[in-house]
Enzyme design. Sequence first.
Site: not given
Length: 891
Positions: A495, A501, A560
């Site tokens: 998003k 990561e 999310g």
Amino acid sequence: WSPASLWRLGRGPRMRPIPTNLRVLAERPLAAESSSWSSMTPEERQEKRRNKKQNQQQQQQKQQEQQHPKSYRMFHAVPIYTDFNDVDLVSTAPDFFPFPDDGEIVSPYDAHERDFAFEMKEGTVTTATETKMEDSHRSSSSSFSSKTHVTKTTSVTADDASTTTTSSSLSSSSHTFQEPTHRSSYEYYTQYSQNQQDEVVLLDDEDDNDDDSISKRHDNENSLRNLQVPQIHLPPRLVPNVAWEHHHRATTSFVHERLQRRRGQRDQTIDKQQHQLEGDTKRKRSPLVSATPEWQRLELHKLEIENQHLRDLLKDEERSQAMFAEHDGVYLDYSRQRATLKTLQLLQDLAKRQRLEERIQDMVSGKTINFTEKRAVLHTALRADPDEQIFVDGENVVEDVHQVLNQIKTFTEGVRSGNIRGYTGKRLRNIISVGIGGSYLGPEFLHEVLKTEPDGINSALGYNLRFLANVDPVDVERTCADLDPEETLIIVVSKTFTTAETMLNARTMRQWLWDFMGNDKEVVRKHVVACASVSATDKVKEFGIDTNNYFFRFWDWVGGRYSVCSAVGAVPISLMYGFDLFEQFLKGAQSIDRHFMTAPMDKNIPIIMGLLGVWNHSFLGYKTRTTLPYAEALLRLPSHIQQLDMESNGKVMTRHGIEVDYPVGEIDFGEPGTNGQHSFFQLLHMGQTAPCDFIGFCQSQHDLCLDDESLSSHDELMANFFAQPDALANGKTADEVRAEGIEEDLVPHRTFKGNRPSMSLLLPKLTAYATGQLLAIYEHRTAVQGFIWDINSFDQWGVELGKKLANDVKAHLVDARKSEDHVIEASNPASSRILNYYVNNSRTNACMNSDMSPNTNPLTRVTRKTHSDHARAALTPPIQHDLGGSIGKLS
Ligand SMILES: O=P(O)(O)OC[C@H]1O[C@H](O)[C@H](O)[C@@H](O)[C@@H]1O
């Protein structure tokens, strides 16, 4: 009219009110005296009572003089009968108060404030119940004293810590009541006592004249003395029965909870004072939900529930008939919750107080309910029909949603038809979705379902979908070691397009593509697509992605963990299974959305589940909850719910910025059945109680029945689905265990207390549509709980601190990797020590490897090595459903 029968009369809300009057109880002859009492004439007894009454009145006067004029206290000194860790608690004997006919417990416990005081003296632990009323409008007062069978009683008041100690085998304790102006339980109590007094005396006489009754009472008392219950010392005047056990449970939990609160309150005192000093006017304006009468009524109601075992509740036909809900094939049975119809009613009252329905409407109509991020929360718009209209900042978001869905449909059909191909012209048949958290768990859970769904299998032929979430390089290796980059499409799902990561993994994948196809920006434009928020468009462009054709946007108002219905799920799932199946998933979710928005509370599946979630966690005190799908294809649902619920409701502040003083946010875990039964169900049956959600299906995705078997494998699975909730609820009594011929020594080990709540969701079949329904049920359950608890279920500030500290550590590691002599000095000695230990023992780190040629990119060398190993062994990478392309050969 023995004490035991008096006691029993007090059980059950619809019983005739006990003519309770501690005087009556106190004046009752003890076993030792009973024969002399029974030898008296009625006149003599009357005379004796009159004398006692006079004495009491004198005592009462004395006590009234000592009473503080503005405060009110009541002490019960009643027999010690339970052992509670290091403290023996004395029964608060709520049963001594009358139950009016409407079934409500009304007692002096309704007083404005309740508290307990206790003290340990000379090895004897005693306690007192204190009821303190701050009401300054009290109009009258009365008091009396009573004898109770207590070895020693110490009363410590909370306010002035004055201690009264009486020491005798028949000591006295004083009881003083003052009456508030409103009609209180005390009024019920006094009025009733007055009206019933004569009757009590009469009954008393009759009973005492009856030899049978006396001998029965003696029997009872003897059986009580002989009773051997570990750690429970029953008072010698009461008969052991189930009521005792229930009363014991209710009392201990009530007292314990109060004590804990009080301890907690003490710790918070300083904070509170600070708040007051700062003139925290907010608090006055917006009290916590726990201060509302609806919440407090539930607290009180909990005492009733504590006295009821699910085994008994389940026998109630009317209750079982009422405690289920059904919508569009979804059947919810919640009769195995530790709740009655009254509980549900009280929970609905609480929901009304919290304006639940209004808040649901606020959410689905696009109000800015995520107030800390100043965003609407509109995941329901992601599955709205094209003709619906929902406006955010003047824009109809449904139009945008369908525009992107059409774009996804066209793109994914283009890839699946071979019109859209890779850099070298090969068909794109491997899909790697790079994302983490909400950008990963939902799509993966859906993928696992569709993998074995018959339509899913057919439409996925020739394709391969994998997820790369963890930043652990081993995950990279596992994800792409055997794939041909020329046939692989990378979807970067984020998003924010900033998650560390995900972005590192995205760069790794980009490098992997370059390593095999050359460092050409067209490689990225043909092999990498993005699913990200519109506000991340620049970052997507910067990465080298074609934002005109390969960028599938969503919006800030999609959280999310609520994003699987957006491009986040749509792109990977449609590439793998086709757009139609994804649409069915959206339809299933939409069906629940409509039900959620329109069904009345008592028929509304997500609302019922949410309210029971609040009940279990905030009132019954169960901190953990399990999701147990009896469907292997739902193996990733528990992980999705874990994020959905724990990130949403793992909060501490209400929307008014006040810290909650009630438990919010359960710990969720789960595993498909029956696997879970063979790992953690031992704890569920005998250890801690964790309310369970059982999820089952009438038909299997793939049923199987061997020739010689009487039941299909699915029936076998579902037999467990139906059996477990009853096992948890009913348990198994010691007598039932004995009846099986179990040795006496083993009986306690094989006894199940039961009374463990669960609910069962039964759906027709695990399809894309049913998966959408399940998803929406759990999304809305989470929101309902958040609305009741008054917290913001849609932000996640709690994940920020860890991210920031990881950046600090990364800076230390960068310095340490530059020079062998560098010693890290972190924020504390322990961190410095462990970081230096790590650095000193990881000198072979990829980025430090000196024997690599400058042109070799260390980031992908592991994957490159695996590929070359495959090549050396003359193995072609395994291929699923080959489309007749290059059979995965690596060039
Ligand atoms: O989609 P992204 O912006 O990459 O975010 C991925 C995840 O990152 C964070 O850790 C949040 O806690 C999650 O809610 C989010 O789903």
